[in-house]
Write a protein that holds these residues in place. Structure first.
Motif, PDB file in Angstrom:
ATOM      1  N   LEU A  61      -9.011  -1.187   3.600  1.00 47.75           N
ATOM      2  CA  LEU A  61      -9.141  -2.251   4.601  1.00 47.75           C
ATOM      3  C   LEU A  61     -10.128  -1.846   5.682  1.00 47.75           C
ATOM      4  CD1 LEU A  61      -5.354  -3.011   4.987  1.00 47.75           C
ATOM      5  CD2 LEU A  61      -7.055  -4.493   3.946  1.00 47.75           C
ATOM      6  N   LEU A  62     -10.608  -0.602   5.666  1.00 44.62           N
ATOM      7  CA  LEU A  62     -11.410  -0.069   6.756  1.00 44.62           C
ATOM      8  C   LEU A  62     -12.881   0.022   6.360  1.00 44.62           C
ATOM      9  CD1 LEU A  62      -9.003   2.811   7.789  1.00 44.62           C
ATOM     10  CD2 LEU A  62      -9.029   0.447   8.567  1.00 44.62           C
ATOM     11  N   ALA A  63     -13.727   0.225   7.360  1.00 42.79           N
ATOM     12  CA  ALA A  63     -15.161   0.386   7.113  1.00 42.79           C
ATOM     13  C   ALA A  63     -15.752   1.277   8.191  1.00 42.79           C
ATOM     14  CB  ALA A  63     -15.862  -0.980   7.109  1.00 42.79           C
ATOM     15  N   LEU A  64     -16.792   2.000   7.850  1.00 44.31           N
ATOM     16  CA  LEU A  64     -17.462   2.874   8.804  1.00 44.31           C
ATOM     17  C   LEU A  64     -17.977   2.043   9.968  1.00 44.31           C
ATOM     18  CD1 LEU A  64     -17.662   5.873   8.132  1.00 44.31           C
ATOM     19  CD2 LEU A  64     -20.118   5.574   7.784  1.00 44.31           C
ATOM     20  N   GLY A  65     -17.886   2.596  11.178  1.00 44.41           N
ATOM     21  CA  GLY A  65     -18.421   1.905  12.345  1.00 44.41           C
ATOM     22  C   GLY A  65     -17.370   1.094  13.084  1.00 44.41           C
ATOM     23  N   GLN A  66     -16.222   0.862  12.469  1.00 44.21           N
ATOM     24  CA  GLN A  66     -15.161   0.129  13.178  1.00 44.21           C
ATOM     25  C   GLN A  66     -14.671   0.956  14.353  1.00 44.21           C
ATOM     26  OE1 GLN A  66     -12.474  -0.558   9.843  1.00 44.21           O
ATOM     27  NE2 GLN A  66     -12.534  -2.718  10.368  1.00 44.21           N
ATOM     28  N   GLU A  67     -14.326   0.282  15.450  1.00 44.23           N
ATOM     29  CA  GLU A  67     -13.763   1.035  16.568  1.00 44.23           C
ATOM     30  C   GLU A  67     -12.355   0.556  16.878  1.00 44.23           C
ATOM     31  OE1 GLU A  67     -16.802  -0.653  19.676  1.00 44.23           O
ATOM     32  OE2 GLU A  67     -14.911  -0.182  20.706  1.00 44.23           O
ATOM     33  N   GLY A  68     -11.623   1.445  17.533  1.00 40.89           N
ATOM     34  CA  GLY A  68     -10.236   1.105  17.838  1.00 40.89           C
ATOM     35  C   GLY A  68      -9.686   1.991  18.934  1.00 40.89           C
ATOM     36  N   GLY A  69      -8.409   1.802  19.243  1.00 40.08           N
ATOM     37  CA  GLY A  69      -7.754   2.612  20.275  1.00 40.08           C
ATOM     38  C   GLY A  69      -6.353   2.915  19.789  1.00 40.08           C
ATOM     39  N   TYR A  70      -5.897   4.153  19.970  1.00 42.99           N
ATOM     40  CA  TYR A  70      -4.587   4.541  19.456  1.00 42.99           C
ATOM     41  C   TYR A  70      -3.804   5.286  20.522  1.00 42.99           C
ATOM     42  CZ  TYR A  70      -1.026   6.711  16.524  1.00 42.99           C
ATOM     43  OH  TYR A  70       0.165   7.130  15.995  1.00 42.99           O
ATOM     44  N   GLU A  71      -2.659   4.724  20.898  1.00 38.63           N
ATOM     45  CA  GLU A  71      -1.693   5.377  21.791  1.00 38.63           C
ATOM     46  C   GLU A  71      -2.313   5.992  23.036  1.00 38.63           C
ATOM     47  OE1 GLU A  71       0.832   8.037  19.629  1.00 38.63           O
ATOM     48  OE2 GLU A  71       2.176   6.380  19.074  1.00 38.63           O
ATOM     49  N   GLY A  72      -3.159   5.250  23.715  1.00 38.29           N
ATOM     50  CA  GLY A  72      -3.680   5.715  24.995  1.00 38.29           C
ATOM     51  C   GLY A  72      -4.745   6.794  24.903  1.00 38.29           C
ATOM     52  N   ALA A  73      -5.088   7.228  23.695  1.00 36.17           N
ATOM     53  CA  ALA A  73      -6.163   8.218  23.540  1.00 36.17           C
ATOM     54  C   ALA A  73      -7.489   7.504  23.815  1.00 36.17           C
ATOM     55  CB  ALA A  73      -6.135   8.781  22.126  1.00 36.17           C
ATOM     56  N   ARG A 100     -11.012   5.752  23.190  1.00 42.12           N
ATOM     57  CA  ARG A 100     -11.342   4.894  22.057  1.00 42.12           C
ATOM     58  C   ARG A 100     -12.030   5.712  20.976  1.00 42.12           C
ATOM     59  NH1 ARG A 100     -10.158  -0.056  22.382  1.00 42.12           N
ATOM     60  NH2 ARG A 100     -11.575  -0.782  20.757  1.00 42.12           N
ATOM     61  N   PHE A 101     -11.908   5.240  19.755  1.00 42.57           N
ATOM     62  CA  PHE A 101     -12.510   5.992  18.646  1.00 42.57           C
ATOM     63  C   PHE A 101     -13.371   5.076  17.785  1.00 42.57           C
ATOM     64  CE2 PHE A 101      -8.541   4.352  16.844  1.00 42.57           C
ATOM     65  CZ  PHE A 101      -8.962   3.860  15.610  1.00 42.57           C
ATOM     66  N   ASP A 102     -14.267   5.697  17.029  1.00 44.16           N
ATOM     67  CA  ASP A 102     -15.041   4.996  16.004  1.00 44.16           C
ATOM     68  C   ASP A 102     -14.760   5.686  14.675  1.00 44.16           C
ATOM     69  OD1 ASP A 102     -17.057   3.361  17.786  1.00 44.16           O
ATOM     70  OD2 ASP A 102     -16.989   5.405  18.610  1.00 44.16           O
ATOM     71  N   LEU A 103     -14.773   4.914  13.615  1.00 43.21           N
ATOM     72  CA  LEU A 103     -14.686   5.543  12.294  1.00 43.21           C
ATOM     73  C   LEU A 103     -16.086   6.054  11.977  1.00 43.21           C
ATOM     74  CD1 LEU A 103     -12.372   3.042  10.361  1.00 43.21           C
ATOM     75  CD2 LEU A 103     -11.761   5.144  11.568  1.00 43.21           C
ATOM     76  N   VAL A 104     -16.249   7.387  12.043  1.00 46.68           N
ATOM     77  CA  VAL A 104     -17.593   7.972  11.911  1.00 46.68           C
ATOM     78  C   VAL A 104     -17.819   8.624  10.555  1.00 46.68           C
ATOM     79  CG1 VAL A 104     -17.852   8.331  14.406  1.00 46.68           C
ATOM     80  CG2 VAL A 104     -16.906  10.164  12.981  1.00 46.68           C
ATOM     81  N   GLY A 105     -16.765   8.799   9.787  1.00 50.86           N
ATOM     82  CA  GLY A 105     -16.956   9.432   8.491  1.00 50.86           C
ATOM     83  C   GLY A 105     -15.915   8.963   7.491  1.00 50.86           C
ATOM     84  N   MET A 134     -11.839   9.828  12.413  1.00 54.54           N
ATOM     85  CA  MET A 134     -11.828   9.089  13.676  1.00 54.54           C
ATOM     86  C   MET A 134     -12.527   9.963  14.719  1.00 54.54           C
ATOM     87  SD  MET A 134      -7.733   8.303  13.522  1.00 54.54           S
ATOM     88  CE  MET A 134      -7.550   7.041  14.774  1.00 54.54           C
ATOM     89  N   GLY A 135     -13.648   9.518  15.238  1.00 53.35           N
ATOM     90  CA  GLY A 135     -14.357  10.265  16.282  1.00 53.35           C
ATOM     91  C   GLY A 135     -14.024   9.657  17.632  1.00 53.35           C
ATOM     92  N   PHE A 136     -13.278  10.397  18.463  1.00 53.43           N
ATOM     93  CA  PHE A 136     -12.914   9.871  19.781  1.00 53.43           C
ATOM     94  C   PHE A 136     -14.090  10.030  20.741  1.00 53.43           C
ATOM     95  CE2 PHE A 136      -8.877  10.858  17.752  1.00 53.43           C
ATOM     96  CZ  PHE A 136      -8.173   9.687  17.988  1.00 53.43           C
ATOM     97  N   ARG A 137     -14.099   9.181  21.780  1.00 55.12           N
ATOM     98  CA  ARG A 137     -15.234   9.165  22.718  1.00 55.12           C
ATOM     99  C   ARG A 137     -15.331  10.454  23.538  1.00 55.12           C
ATOM    100  NH1 ARG A 137     -16.379   3.359  23.032  1.00 55.12           N
ATOM    101  NH2 ARG A 137     -16.414   2.900  20.799  1.00 55.12           N
ATOM    102  N   ASP A 138     -14.243  11.272  23.531  1.00 53.64           N
ATOM    103  CA  ASP A 138     -14.325  12.542  24.265  1.00 53.64           C
ATOM    104  C   ASP A 138     -14.793  13.686  23.362  1.00 53.64           C
ATOM    105  OD1 ASP A 138     -12.153  12.934  22.639  1.00 53.64           O
ATOM    106  OD2 ASP A 138     -10.750  13.452  24.238  1.00 53.64           O
ATOM    107  N   GLY A 139     -15.231  13.345  22.166  1.00 55.08           N
ATOM    108  CA  GLY A 139     -15.782  14.369  21.278  1.00 55.08           C
ATOM    109  C   GLY A 139     -14.759  14.980  20.334  1.00 55.08           C
ATOM    110  N   THR A 140     -13.446  14.665  20.526  1.00 52.57           N
ATOM    111  CA  THR A 140     -12.437  15.188  19.603  1.00 52.57           C
ATOM    112  C   THR A 140     -12.362  14.260  18.392  1.00 52.57           C
ATOM    113  OG1 THR A 140     -10.714  13.949  20.723  1.00 52.57           O
ATOM    114  CG2 THR A 140     -11.079  16.209  21.463  1.00 52.57           C
ATOM    115  N   TRP A 141     -11.600  14.687  17.395  1.00 54.00           N
ATOM    116  CA  TRP A 141     -11.515  13.878  16.190  1.00 54.00           C
ATOM    117  C   TRP A 141     -10.164  14.034  15.515  1.00 54.00           C
ATOM    118  CZ3 TRP A 141     -10.826  16.813  11.739  1.00 54.00           C
ATOM    119  CH2 TRP A 141     -11.152  18.180  11.852  1.00 54.00           C
ATOM    120  N   ALA A 142      -9.864  13.143  14.595  1.00 53.57           N
ATOM    121  CA  ALA A 142      -8.618  13.192  13.816  1.00 53.57           C
ATOM    122  C   ALA A 142      -8.885  12.489  12.491  1.00 53.57           C
ATOM    123  CB  ALA A 142      -7.490  12.491  14.565  1.00 53.57           C
TER     124      ALA A 142
END
Ligand SMILES: [Zn+2]
Ligand SMILES: [Zn+2]
Length: 640
Positions: A56-68, A70-75, A91-99
């Motif tokens: 259901l997902l695609a690269l480039g989509q952005e979202g927000g999860y539990e107050g972290a 915002r993130f983009d699907l980067v890979g 998930m690449g978060f705007r603070d440079g972290t990822w999950a």
């Protein structure tokens, strides 16, 4: 985020690493995998085309999860587990972290990176093993294996050549936590990711491909059986791994253009619930999409049962299981939430007793399956019961699954799925069949309450009850002999105000002697007679064991249900010859509580619990006669 920009060593196109920590980038222009080696970029070669999945997902989509942030699907990483291809999203978060956001069978797991605790080497891992992961808690290994890094898109946080085999272990932890230990291509754990299942809605993604779009994509795949030509309708086409044609029974590989894995000419079994049936259970509309007959063989005897695979797009998969006419609705359980308690297992605060185990074999399959099922597949099973629930463990060398079955009546199933005819008659007692007349705990509870009330009332009446009616000091003439008419007397008259029992109490100064009274209660008006007798005897002395006494200086007799009226008592005494007796004290009370009355009340109170206990004993002995575990030695059968 501190990204990195460069030029593709292969095509010269611009190459952006949005995350400072990304080590691999698939070039958008030429499809070459480019690795960051320090300050330099090195090309691994062109990666394979993405495998179309129903993601259901695609690269480039952005979202927000539990107050972290915002993130983009980067890979995107595509892994082949040998039975199909799964997508993992970075998930690449705007603070440079990822999950990682891992997608499997329509479910999503959010997995954040945490420090790797001391973990066993890959060769020492086994399914069912528990690992202390530090702060996240104790986890159990539910799967261990290798997956092939098929291809990818965008950027990835590791430098591994596409096509490599990656070793991993999946773990289940408390409260629905999930973890993956990554061993990379080596033998020691390199990274640990911990998280939990997330609903797509909770990820706040800007745009996802709708379920409709997904269904349309799927519906265009018109399928027919390559063996018999029969039309195949798939309910969960994006998850189907195997299809056993309902017309000819042939087993087809849904991941390889329906390649025929096993050719049959007709279905080997006919399910009681036809494939494709729909039914409402627990408020959800389920479709019956698969059927499996499995069995265990013990001492040469085959014990078969049937399993129906249920599917609903949002809920996923469930099972209906039928054995000897007994049914269960079965749902998956997080292995990490099953806790060892000596020989028992605890799940959601309930204690399950071991019942039986064995090796279950798949004998027949029909319909659609989300795993690579095959006839002859074997799993080790162990069942634990807490009626009406049954907790089951199924394990192979590579995988561990727990499930929870709830006992159901055939009639309910027939009604839910709108089936004609009647369900098979249940035979024997199922391991987790609830007892007749309920669990009876409340019956025993009420009995104990009744007992407490009765004892309380009895004590209360004993202390406060008993109304004094009459008292008299009787003296015996010195000259009168024992048993002689001169010693006998009629008392003064007294009035019994309302019907009740009478207690006649005699106190005599006997000492190493006795007094016997032959008594009668005489109604002054009607002449009616109630006889009674009583004996006071008291002996005391000393011997080699010390001093002793026997008897007492008081005795009591009762006359039951005395009607109201005026009464006198006739008392004829006898006493031990040669031991003169000056007289005795006489007192009469009415409405005196009696022990036999409370005994009668208790018997009445206990009748139903005793009947239930007897029924339950018979039921439980029959249930446990089928078990590998004796009823009594594994913790006592009477659990109420
Ligand atoms: Zn390029
Ligand atoms: Zn067929």
């Amino acid at each position: 985020m501190s990204g990195y920009e460069g030029r593709c060593p292969s095509c010269g196109g611009p190459l952006v690493f949005r995350l400072g920590s990304s080590l691999l980038r698939i070039c958008d222009h030429c499809g070459v995998a480019v690795a960051r080696k320090g300050a330099a970029l090195a090309a691994y070669g062109k990666v394979a085309e993405l495998i179309p999945t129903s993601s259901l997902l695609a690269l480039g989509q952005e979202g927000g999860y539990e107050g972290a942030p915002r993130f983009d699907l980067v890979g995107r990483l595509q892994l082949d587990y040998g039975t199909g291809t799964w997508d993992e999203w970075l998930m690449g978060f705007r603070d440079g972290t990822w999950a990682w956001l891992s997608e499997s069978q329509g479910k999503f797991h959010y997995l954040g990176r945490v420090p790797v605790p001391p973990a066993p080497g890959f060769a020492d891992l086994h399914v069912g093993q528990t690992l202390d992961l530090g702060p996240p808690g104790t986890f159990v290994v539910i799967e261990a294996g290798e997956a092939r890094f098929v291809t990818g898109q965008g950027e990835l946080p590791f430098d591994v050549e596409p096509g490599s085999r990656l070793r991993y272990a999946d773990l289940s932890g408390p409260d629905g936590q999930f973890a993956t230990l990554d061993y990379g291509t080596g033998a020691t754990a390199e990274a640990l990711f911990v998280g939990r299942e997330v609903a797509l809605e909770d990820l706040g993604l800007t745009r996802t491909r709708s379920d409709e779009e997904r269904r349309t994509k799927v519906a265009v795949t018109a399928l027919s059986c390559p063996q018999c030509g029969g039309p195949l309708e798939l309910h969960a086409p994006d998850q189907a791994q195997r299809i056993a044609c309902p017309y000819c029974g042939s087993l087809l590989d849904a991941t390889r253009d329906l390649a025929v894995l096993e050719a049959l000419s007709h279905p080997p079994v006919t399910p009681l619930i036809p494939l494709g049936s729909a039914g409402r259970w627990g408020g959800i509309e389920w479709a019956v999409i698969g059927f499996m007959q499995r069995s265990v063989t013990a001492e040469g005897v085959r014990y078969p049962w049937d399993e129906y695979l249920l599917y609903q797009a949002r809920q996923g998969f469930r099972w209906l299981v039928e054995a000897k006419g007994h049914w269960s609705f079965v749902e998956p359980v997080n292995a990490g939430d099953v806790i060892d308690r000596l020989s028992r297992k605890e799940y959601r605060g309930q204690s399950f007793r071991p019942f039986q185990g064995g090796t279950a074999r798949v004998d027949h399959v029909l319909g659609e399956f989300y795993w690579a099922v095959a006839r002859g597949d074997e799993t080790d099973t162990a069942d634990y019961i807490c009626p009406p629930l049954m907790l089951s463990r199924e394990g192979t060398r590579k995988e561990l699954n727990w499930s929870l079955g709830t006992y159901a009546e055939g009639e309910e199933i027939w009604k839910a799925f709108g089936l004609t005819g009647s369900p098979p008659e249940p035979r024997g007692i199922a391991p987790h069949q609830p007892r007749p007349f309920g669990e009876a705990g409340h019956v025993y509870g009420r009995f104990l309450l009744g007992l407490a009330v009765a004892v309380f009332l009895f004590l209360g009446f004993t202390v406060s009850g008993g109304h004094p009616l009459f008292q008299q000091s009787v003296s015996i003439p010195r000259t009168a002999a024992s048993g002689s008419p001169e010693a006998a007397l009629f008392t003064d008259p007294f009035v019994v105000p309302d019907e009740g029992n009478l207690e006649v109490r005699v106190r005599a100064p006997v000492n190493n002697s006795w007094l016997y009274l032959d008594g009668a209660l005489v109604n002054d008006e009607t002449g009616g007679l109630d006889e009674f007798d009583l004996e006071v005897s008291y002996y005391a002395g000393a011997d080699s064991d010390g001093s002793w006494t026997e008897g007492g200086k008081e005795a009591v007799a009762y006359v039951a249900a005395v009607p109201p009226g005026r009464y006198v008592m006739r008392l004829a005494p006898q006493w031990e010859a040669g031991r003169p007796l000056p007289g005795y004290e006489l007192s009469v009370r009415t409405h005196v509580p009696r022990v036999h009355q409370i005994a009668f009340v208790l018997l009445a109170l206990a009748a139903w619990p005793l009947f239930l206990a007897w029924r339950h004993f018979r039921f439980e002995s029959q249930r446990w006669s089928e078990s590998d575990h004796p009823w009594f030695t594994s913790g006592g059968g009477g659990d109420d």
